[in-house]
Motif scaffolding. Sequence first.
Motif, PDB file in Angstrom:
ATOM      1  N   ARG A   1     -12.196  28.013 -19.872  1.00 30.05           N
ATOM      2  CA  ARG A   1     -12.202  27.077 -20.982  1.00 30.05           C
ATOM      3  C   ARG A   1     -11.493  25.798 -20.560  1.00 30.05           C
ATOM      4  NH1 ARG A   1     -13.285  28.007 -26.191  1.00 30.05           N
ATOM      5  NH2 ARG A   1     -12.488  26.608 -27.803  1.00 30.05           N
TER       6      ARG A   1
ATOM      7  N   LEU B   1     -10.095  22.038 -21.714  1.00 33.58           N
ATOM      8  CA  LEU B   1      -9.727  21.167 -22.823  1.00 33.58           C
ATOM      9  C   LEU B   1      -9.896  19.716 -22.403  1.00 33.58           C
ATOM     10  CD1 LEU B   1      -8.420  20.785 -25.657  1.00 33.58           C
ATOM     11  CD2 LEU B   1      -6.210  20.667 -24.462  1.00 33.58           C
TER      12      LEU B   1
ATOM     13  N   LYS C   1     -17.546  13.510 -29.641  1.00 34.26           N
ATOM     14  CA  LYS C   1     -17.110  14.846 -30.053  1.00 34.26           C
ATOM     15  C   LYS C   1     -18.072  15.437 -31.083  1.00 34.26           C
ATOM     16  CE  LYS C   1     -13.346  17.412 -32.221  1.00 34.26           C
ATOM     17  NZ  LYS C   1     -14.252  18.121 -33.153  1.00 34.26           N
TER      18      LYS C   1
ATOM     19  N   ASN D   1     -21.230  16.661 -29.673  1.00 34.71           N
ATOM     20  CA  ASN D   1     -21.081  17.664 -28.608  1.00 34.71           C
ATOM     21  C   ASN D   1     -21.708  17.168 -27.300  1.00 34.71           C
ATOM     22  OD1 ASN D   1     -20.209  20.127 -27.590  1.00 34.71           O
ATOM     23  ND2 ASN D   1     -22.167  21.135 -28.021  1.00 34.71           N
TER      24      ASN D   1
ATOM     25  N   GLU E   1     -16.766  26.457 -20.457  1.00 35.11           N
ATOM     26  CA  GLU E   1     -16.765  26.218 -21.888  1.00 35.11           C
ATOM     27  C   GLU E   1     -15.832  25.051 -22.154  1.00 35.11           C
ATOM     28  OE1 GLU E   1     -15.615  28.416 -26.112  1.00 35.11           O
ATOM     29  OE2 GLU E   1     -15.668  29.553 -24.233  1.00 35.11           O
TER      30      GLU E   1
ATOM     31  N   GLU F   1     -13.868  22.454 -24.638  1.00 36.62           N
ATOM     32  CA  GLU F   1     -13.339  22.179 -25.971  1.00 36.62           C
ATOM     33  C   GLU F   1     -12.912  20.714 -26.030  1.00 36.62           C
ATOM     34  OE1 GLU F   1      -9.740  23.466 -29.053  1.00 36.62           O
ATOM     35  OE2 GLU F   1      -9.900  24.392 -27.061  1.00 36.62           O
TER      36      GLU F   1
END
Length: 374
Positions: A49, A51, A69, A72, A82, A84
């Motif tokens: 993940r 960030l 944001k 996406n 992934e 975020e």
Amino acid sequence: MISQFKHIFFTASLRKFPHFPSIFPLPHLKAYSASQVLGGKMESEAPDRTLLLLAGKSNEENDVAKVLKDNNTLQLRKNGEEVEVILPSEVETTFEDDAFQIGEYFNSLSTKRFGRLLIYSPKLSSTHDVISQNNSDLPVGTVCVADVQLKGRGRSSNLWQSPKGCLLFSFSIQMEDGRVVPHLQYVVCLAMTEAIKAICLEKGMPHLDVRIKWPNDLYLGGLKVGGILSTSVYRSKKFYVSAGVGLNVGNEKPTTCLNATLKRVNPLSRELKREDIIAAFFNKFENLYDVFLKQGFQALEELYYQTWLHSGQRVIVQERSDDQDQFVENVVTIQGLTSSGYLLGITDDGQMCELHPDGNSFDFFKGLIKRKMS
């Protein structure tokens, strides 16, 4: 007519050349690979993940960040991570004390285009991947910064881990004239050397004589302290360029860094901050880039040659003869860059030649030159 030397190893010693300023002798320099300078070669996987914090210098860039944001937009397709994406107002995690300080960076930034939209990550596979995989969806000048990089991009598809203390960033550029794209990496190198020079002068620090080793490395006192990587794709009649920079600021091991050199010169000297350096870089780059687009690289050549390591170098280029049984050696004096962005040299008998990096290993520091064998 300019002949071309390709697929060669070549090294050099220094000899004064009347048209360029002399520099300290190159035999005192030591060459380092990216793994020795910015960390170690990586075998580990990217984080599951990632960030990404999106922030802008003004309300306009913050609105763009919100759109990215909400839609996406940002992806890391090659790594399968992934992602975020958050905005500053959504930050719930407390970042570490040595994390990149976005506010300090924006306070020092005075550009109109470059660096105003920031993508920040405390730990990331590659800032270059963030920019290159999303370049066509990002505003020109968008920058991605990471504290730690797990799979940084290097030449020849090498991947490197970059620890804390490195300044690690990549940014987006769009260009229409493909003929000038090869020179862009030289403008990036020059902007960084000029930025470091300006910060030291502004803050009353000792001068750091950071030099450019062609085509894309930065050296200080004989040791490599940074590197530049520029890649591009052509789409919709534009070249989408992703320019990446790795610079040793506070990570003294495994080789050296800017702050270690400052301390050796003056133990009471203040330390350079990553935020100040990258802001100064974009302030310099935007001005140099505008000159580059309007007047060509020729307008920057004199300043570039004052900064690089190769003025007047004598290099011996060793090529196999036609029958492949013997080597033919040509002694070449480096004179500068060709119009296409390669090294321009002249042989002792007056023949002009062009030296290409593709498929070559350029070691200017050992004195032995061989053609690369397949």
